[in-house]
Design an enzyme around this catalytic site. Structure first.
Site, PDB file in Angstrom:
ATOM      1  CB  CYS A 188      23.850  47.632  35.482  1.00  0.00           C
ATOM      2  SG  CYS A 188      25.226  47.632  34.532  1.00  0.00           S
ATOM      3  CG  HIS A 211      30.552  50.386  37.115  1.00  0.00           C
ATOM      4  ND1 HIS A 211      29.161  50.270  37.427  1.00  0.00           N
ATOM      5  CD2 HIS A 211      31.030  51.630  37.851  1.00  0.00           C
ATOM      6  CE1 HIS A 211      28.962  51.444  38.191  1.00  0.00           C
ATOM      7  NE2 HIS A 211      30.000  52.327  38.390  1.00  0.00           N
ATOM      8  CE  LYS A 268      25.331  29.170  61.123  1.00  0.00           C
ATOM      9  NZ  LYS A 268      24.925  30.089  62.133  1.00  0.00           N
ATOM     10  CG  ASP A 310      29.111  45.890  35.289  1.00  0.00           C
ATOM     11  OD1 ASP A 310      29.309  46.909  34.873  1.00  0.00           O
ATOM     12  OD2 ASP A 310      28.134  45.593  35.871  1.00  0.00           O
ATOM     13  CG  ASP A 363      21.240  34.538  64.396  1.00  0.00           C
ATOM     14  OD1 ASP A 363      20.634  34.084  63.247  1.00  0.00           O
ATOM     15  OD2 ASP A 363      22.503  34.521  64.866  1.00  0.00           O
ATOM     16  CG  ASP A 399      25.993  49.805  39.874  1.00  0.00           C
ATOM     17  OD1 ASP A 399      26.931  49.079  39.494  1.00  0.00           O
ATOM     18  OD2 ASP A 399      25.439  51.004  39.036  1.00  0.00           O
TER      19      ASP A 399
END
Length: 670
Positions: free
Chosen positions: A640, A468, A359, A470, A157, A347
Site C-alpha cells: 500500500c 482492496h 512507439k 491487495d 513533451d 492507492d
C-alpha cells in the site's frame, strides 16, 4: 476493387467523367439510346479495360461478334490501367444498332480522365506506411491480423505546456510528432484536374473528438491542424505534389461507448459544369485502433520504485531503499510537500503503458480518490514519453475506498480453458451482490473493461474495512510452467501453524510483542472462540475468491500458496490483526514483506520462518520490512505504501486473438 460507381451515357452528347484506379465504373447504356435500338457494341481506347457482365442462360453472344442485345441483361463496366497524362485522354464508344444489328442508329461517347487517389497507413503494423494496403478499411486482431494503430498522445513533451500533449491543437516538437501515426495521401493525374476538382479529407462527427490530423507543409517545418476537434472536412490544396503527409494524434483511450476504432476518409468531388454543384465520384476510408492502456503484473521486471517520505517512516524508507538498490531499481521518493501527508501511493495511481508499432511509453493511471497525493501523478510523473490518464465520476460522492488502486491488480499471463490471456487479466475488488455494498465506480470499471486486452475479473473484497484486493492476494515469480505462484492470505494456515507450535510447547509465545497493547499469546489466539468464528468467516470470503481465481485464471491448488494471516472484525468488516504478509513489494526475485512480529520461537519469528520455507525454495529472497507504526496501524502495509513501474510485456497486444474472448471480459462476482 474498393467500390463501383455509375456513369450515365447519352447518344445525344458526349460525356466527360473521371475513373479512379482500383475502381469499376458501370456504364448506364440504357438511360439514353436512339429509338428503335435493339443491340450495341462497345470499345475502349488502349488505357481502358471494358468488361461485359451477363447471364449466359439469358443472353447468347454470337460467335466472332461484339454485338450484344440491348435488353438490360448485360452490364458494361470499365476500369483504367494507368493515370492519365492529359484530361479526357481515355475514350469509350458505345454504338447502337436496330434491325437486329443491321442498322446503325447512333453512338454514345465517354471521355475518361484516369486518376490515382488513395490513403495509406501502417496496416501491417511494422512501423512504416504500407503502399499496397488493400485491407486498410478493416481492423483484425491476431498475429496475421491487419490494421493501423494510434497512440493516445497523453504525455507532455513540451515543458512549457500546462497539460498533456493531446489537449492542444499544435505539434510542439519533433518528440511530439513521434507520438503520432503517419497517414499518406497519394495522387496521380493531370495537374489541371486537381485544380478544378476537389479532394476532401474528412472524419465523421462521432470520431472528431477522438483524434486530430495535422498536415505537413511543403517546408517540413509547420504542421497545420486540419481535422478533428469539431473540424470535419479539409480540402487538400494541390500545387503539383503527388503525396501529402498527415500525422494522426489519438485523443482518447477506448471507453464506454467507444470501441477504440476511428475512421478517416478521402472523397473526390467532380466538378461537371460551372454553376452545378460538385458530386462525389470516389471515396475511401482507413481505420485506426486506439492503443489500449495496459497494466503490468508483479512478474515483470521492475524499473522504478515510488514511496512517500513521512515524519515517522525514516526506517521504512531506508529499508525500501536498500531493497530497491539490491534489485537494481531506481528509487523515487515523494516529498512530504508533494504528498501532503498522504502515504498511500499505491492507492493513488497505477502504472501501465501504451504501445504502437512505432512507439511505446509508460502511462500512469490516476485514481479518483483525490486525497493528498492527488496532484503527484500529474505534476511529477507526467512528462516527455510518460503519459497520464484518469477517470473521474460526475458525482465526487460516488468515490469510495474501492476506487483506490490497491483494489486494482493484474495477473501474469494465463491460459484458461484453451483461451490465452498473454497480457494477464485485470483483477478488481467488488461485491457479491451488485445492489448492496461498495464497488469500484462505474467510470473506472468502464475504462478497464474497454481496453479489451486484459479481460477483467471481479473479486469479492467488500468484506474488508478498506476493501482492496491487495489485502488478501498477490503474485510472485516462480520457476514453474506458469511462471508464477498466487499467494493468498489464510487464517486457516495461521491456525494450523499456531496449533503446531502449541503442541511443541510454545503456547506462551507472544504475538506482536512490544508492538501492541493487546498482545496475545498463541494460547490466547487458539482459545478465543469469537476470533476463531471470525477467522472462519474471513477464510470463507478468501475461499470464495480462491475459487473465482482458480476458474478465471486457470489455476490449480498447486499454483497457490497459503500465507498465514489473522483478521479482526469491526462493524462486520475485517482488518489485518498483524502486518499482512501478502501485501508485499515484489521486485523480481526480491520480496519486501511486512514484518509480522509473530511469536518468537528459538530466537526466530515463526511466521517469518514459515513464509521463508514456502517462498525461498522458489528462488525468492525474503526481506521483512518493519511497517507497523508507519503503515499497519493505519490499515495498510508495504504494498500500500509503495508503487512500481515495470518493464512492458514483450508480447504485442495487437497479436491477441480476441475472437474467442469477447470484449467485455467476465463478471465473476455475480
Amino acid at each position: 476493387m474498393s467500390q463501383q460507381r455509375t456513369i450515365l451515357l447519352s447518344h445525344l452528347r458526349a460525356t466527360h467523367s473521371v475513373c479512379v484506379l482500383g475502381t469499376k465504373c458501370l456504364l448506364d447504356i440504357y438511360g439514353s439510346f436512339p429509338p428503335g435500338a435493339d443491340s450495341f457494341t462497345v470499345q475502349g481506347s488502349p488505357g481502358v479495360h471494358v468488361c461485359i457482365v451477363y447471364n449466359p442462360e439469358k443472353i447468347q453472344a454470337g460467335p466472332n461478334t461484339a454485338l450484344w442485345p440491348l435488353n438490360r441483361g448485360a452490364e458494361v463496366t470499365v476500369t483504367t490501367v494507368v493515370p492519365s497524362e492529359h484530361i479526357n485522354d481515355n475514350k469509350v464508344k458505345v454504338v447502337y444498332y436496330g434491325g437486329n444489328g443491321k442498322v446503325l442508329l447512333g453512338s454514345a461517347r465517354l471521355y475518361l480522365t484516369s486518376i490515382a487517389l488513395s490513403l495509406h497507413v501502417d496496416t501491417s503494423r511494422d512501423g512504416t506506411v504500407d503502399i499496397k494496403n488493400t485491407s486498410k478499411a478493416s481492423w483484425t486482431w491476431g498475429p496475421y491480423g491487419h490494421g493501423a494503430i494510434l497512440l493516445v498522445n497523453c504525455d507532455r513533451d513540451d515543458a512549457d505546456s500546462q497539460g498533456t500533449d493531446n489537449v492542444d491543437m499544435e505539434i510542439s516538437s519533433y518528440a511530439d510528432l513521434k507520438d503520432m501515426s503517419c497517414l499518406s495521401l497519394k495522387s496521380q493525374g493531370p495537374k489541371t484536374f486537381f485544380k478544378t476538382n476537389k479532394v476532401l479529407l474528412h472524419v465523421s462527427p462521432s470520431y472528431s473528438e477522438k483524434l486530430r490530423v495535422f498536415h505537413r507543409t511543403a517546408t517540413d517545418i509547420d504542421y497545420k491542424h486540419v481535422l478533428g476537434s469539431d473540424t470535419l472536412f479539409y480540402e487538400v490544396e494541390y500545387d503539383g505534389e503527388e503525396e501529402h503527409t498527415f500525422y494522426v494524434e489519438g485523443l482518447s483511450f477506448p471507453d464506454a461507448g467507444f470501441s477504440g476504432l476511428v475512421y478517416i476518409g478521402v472523397t473526390l468531388l467532380e466538378v461537371t459544369e460551372k454553376g452545378i454543384p460538385e458530386s462525389p465520384v470516389f471515396t475511401e476510408k482507413v481505420v485506426f485502433r486506439m492503443a489500449p492502456w495496459i497494466m503490468t503484473p508483479n512478474t515483470l521486471p521492475p524499473q522504478e520504485v515510488f514511496v512517500c517520505s513521512l515524519p515517522e517512516n525514516a526506517d521504512f524508507l531506508e529499508q525500501i531503499s536498500e531493497l530497491a538498490k539490491s534489485a537494481n531499481c531506481k528509487l523515487t521518493v515523494c516529498s512530504e510537500v508533494d504528498s501532503r501527508k498522504d502515504r498511500w501511493i499505491q492507492d493513488e495511481m497505477e502504472f501501465g503503458y501504451t504501445e504502437a508499432p512505432h512507439k511505446y511509453f509508460p502511462v500512469v493511471f490516476d485514481s479518483p480518490r483525490n486525497r493528498g497525493l492527488k496532484d503527484f501523478p500529474f505534476t511529477k510523473i507526467l512528462g516527455p514519453d510518460f503519459g497520464y490518464s484518469t477517470r473521474e465520476p460526475i458525482n465526487e460522492f460516488d468515490v469510495t475506498a474501492m476506487d483506490s488502486f490497491g483494489n486494482l491488480e493484474v495477473s501474469p499471463p494465463v491460459t484458461v480453458r484453451g483461451k490465452a490471456y498473454p497480457l494477464g487479466r485485470i483483477l478488481i475488488g467488488s461485491v457479491v451482490l451488485t445492489n448492496t455494498g461498495r464497488r469500484m465506480t462505474q467510470v473506472v470499471r468502464d475504462f478497464l473493461y474497454a481496453q479489451q486486452v486484459q479481460a477483467p475479473v471481479e473479486l469479492y473484497s467488500d468484506w474488508l474495512i478498506v476493501g482492496h484486493v491487495d489485502e488478501f492476494m498477490t503474485f510472485v515469480p516462480a520457476q514453474n510452467q506458469k511462471g508464477f505462484r498466487l499467494l493468498l492470505s489464510s487464517p486457516t494456515a495461521c491456525y494450523r501453524l499456531f496449533q503446531e507450535k502449541q503442541k511443541q510447547g510454545h503456547g506462551g509465545a507472544i504475538l506482536l510483542q512490544g508492538r501492541d497493547t493487546h498482545q496475545k499469546t498463541i494460547d490466547d489466539v487458539l482459545s478465543d472462540e469469537k476470533r476463531r468464528a471470525e477467522s472462519h468467516y474471513v477464510q470463507s470470503c478468501i475461499n470464495w475468491n480462491r475459487n473465482i481465481l482458480k476458474k478465471e485464471l486457470g489455476l490449480t491448488e498447486q499454483d497457490i500458496i497459503d500465507i498465514p494471516a489473522l483478521f479482526l472484525m469491526e462493524h462486520k468488516k475485517a482488518r489485518a490483526f498483524f502486518p499482512n504478509m501478502v501485501n508485499m513489494l515484489v521486485l523480481g526475485k526480491r520480496l519486501g514483506i511486512p514484518k509480522p512480529f509473530g511469536p518468537i520461537i528459538d530466537g526466530k519469528c515463526c511466521l517469518e520462518e514459515n513464509v521463508r520455507s514456502l517462498l525461498e525454495p522458489l528462488g525468492l529472497h525474503c526481506t521483512f520490512i518493519d511497517d507497523y507504526v508507519s503503515y499497519h496501524q493505519y490499515d495498510g502495509n508495504v504494498h500500500c505504501g509503495t508503487n512500481v513501474r515495470r518493464v512492458p510485456f514483450s508480447f504485442k497486444w495487437w497479436n491477441m486473438d480476441l475472437h474467442s474472448h469477447g470484449i467485455r471480459g467476465i463478471l465473476s462476482s455475480l
